[in-house]
Scaffold this motif. Structure first.
Motif, short mmCIF file in Angstrom:
data_model
loop_
_atom_site.label_atom_id
_atom_site.label_comp_id
_atom_site.label_asym_id
_atom_site.label_seq_id
_atom_site.Cartn_x
_atom_site.Cartn_y
_atom_site.Cartn_z
N ILE A 139 0.84 -1.19 0.00
CA ILE A 139 0.00 0.00 0.00
C ILE A 139 0.88 1.24 0.00
O ILE A 139 1.72 1.43 0.89
CB ILE A 139 -0.93 0.02 1.23
N SER A 140 0.71 2.07 -1.00
CA SER A 140 1.52 3.27 -1.16
C SER A 140 0.87 4.46 -0.44
O SER A 140 -0.29 4.80 -0.70
CB SER A 140 1.69 3.59 -2.65
N LEU A 141 1.61 5.07 0.46
CA LEU A 141 1.16 6.26 1.19
C LEU A 141 2.18 7.37 0.99
O LEU A 141 3.39 7.11 0.87
CB LEU A 141 1.01 5.98 2.69
N ALA A 149 -3.56 11.65 6.13
CA ALA A 149 -4.87 11.84 6.76
C ALA A 149 -5.98 12.04 5.74
O ALA A 149 -7.15 11.80 6.04
CB ALA A 149 -4.81 13.03 7.72
N SER A 150 -5.61 12.51 4.55
CA SER A 150 -6.62 12.78 3.52
C SER A 150 -7.00 11.52 2.74
O SER A 150 -7.94 11.54 1.95
CB SER A 150 -6.12 13.85 2.55
N LEU A 151 -6.26 10.42 2.98
CA LEU A 151 -6.53 9.18 2.26
C LEU A 151 -7.38 8.24 3.10
O LEU A 151 -7.56 8.43 4.30
CB LEU A 151 -5.21 8.49 1.90
N GLY A 152 -7.87 7.22 2.47
CA GLY A 152 -8.60 6.20 3.20
C GLY A 152 -9.94 6.70 3.71
O GLY A 152 -10.49 7.69 3.24
N THR A 153 -10.44 6.02 4.70
CA THR A 153 -11.76 6.31 5.24
C THR A 153 -11.65 6.65 6.72
O THR A 153 -11.03 5.90 7.49
CB THR A 153 -12.69 5.08 5.10
N ILE A 165 -4.71 3.82 11.34
CA ILE A 165 -3.81 4.97 11.51
C ILE A 165 -4.48 6.01 12.40
O ILE A 165 -5.63 6.40 12.14
CB ILE A 165 -3.44 5.59 10.15
N VAL A 166 -3.80 6.41 13.45
CA VAL A 166 -4.32 7.45 14.34
C VAL A 166 -3.62 8.76 14.02
O VAL A 166 -2.39 8.80 13.86
CB VAL A 166 -4.13 7.06 15.83
N VAL A 167 -4.40 9.82 13.88
CA VAL A 167 -3.88 11.13 13.47
C VAL A 167 -4.31 12.17 14.50
O VAL A 167 -5.48 12.23 14.88
CB VAL A 167 -4.42 11.53 12.08
N ILE A 205 -9.27 8.59 13.59
CA ILE A 205 -8.77 7.33 13.05
C ILE A 205 -9.12 7.24 11.56
O ILE A 205 -10.24 7.54 11.17
CB ILE A 205 -9.37 6.12 13.78
N ILE A 206 -8.14 6.82 10.76
CA ILE A 206 -8.43 6.54 9.36
C ILE A 206 -8.03 5.08 9.05
O ILE A 206 -7.18 4.50 9.73
CB ILE A 206 -7.70 7.49 8.40
#
Length: 210
Positions: A139-141, A149-153, A165-167, A205-206
């Protein structure tokens, strides 16, 4: 009166009182004389030879057992060499993605030093660690807290699972969510990758990958 016998010792306390005649030869009256308790140290073998009847009236104190031996698991240590993010993405060592695997891989890097801009096992910053762990799952981040933080759900805290992932709310930091209020992250200069309690309630969380 003390008698020391080598070996494992126990303590027998003799009776604290005895009687004696008031005058020599006078058996019509007796008086009670208080004596200080006396101890007798005897070996375990000697105790074993004393019959139950002989032991009546004695208080026997065995030495306390030794304290239990406490062993601790080894703490993961220093920086490790490894592939680059590009190499991981080209040939993911963990192609079957799962959040449990994300946690297991991230834990391998506990003890690696913080390095600003770092994204490999010689040193990580916070988003570099997240990027590197996810890259090993194909998975490329991007290398940026804000961009990640702008990616995923974005998901609710109730639905969060270890490996998400916790932001932080101000987009200044991120890490791998471990559940129960814990985060695995690369803190800041002078520190190492670690797992620790999340110190703020301002976070979200994302989830990516699934």
């Amino acid at each position: 009166m003390g008698l020391a016998v080598p070996g494992l010792f126990a303590t027998a306390v003799l009776p604290a009182y005895a009687t004696t005649a008031d005058e020599p030869g006078d058996k019509s009256a007796v008086r009670v004389v208080e004596h200080k308790p006396q101890t007798l140290d005897v070996s375990e073998a000697t105790l074993a030879s004393i019959s139950a009847t002989d032991r009546d009236g004695y208080s026997i104190t065995l030495p306390p057992p030794p304290p239990p031996v406490v062993t601790r698991a080894a703490t993961p240590g220093a920086a490790k060499s490894g592939m680059s993010v590009g190499q991981a993405l080209a040939n993911p060592p963990y192609p079957n993605f799962s959040l449990d695997s994300v946690v297991a891989v991230a834990q391998q890097y506990i003890g690696v030093p913080y390095r600003f801009g770092g994204a490999d096992p010689s040193g990580f910053d916070c988003s570099g660690l997240v990027m590197y762990v996810y890259a090993q799952h194909g998975i490329s981040l991007p290398h940026s807290v804000r961009a990640q933080a702008s990616l995923g759900t974005r998901i609710s805290r109730e639905d969060a699972r270890p490996g998400d992932i916790v932001v932080l709310g101000d987009l200044s930091h991120n890490g791998i969510w471990l559940g129960n209020g814990m985060i695995l992250d690369a803190p800041y200069a002078g520190k190492t990758v670690t797992s620790r309690p999340l110190w703020t309630d301002n976070y979200f969380i994302i989830r990516v990958g699934i």
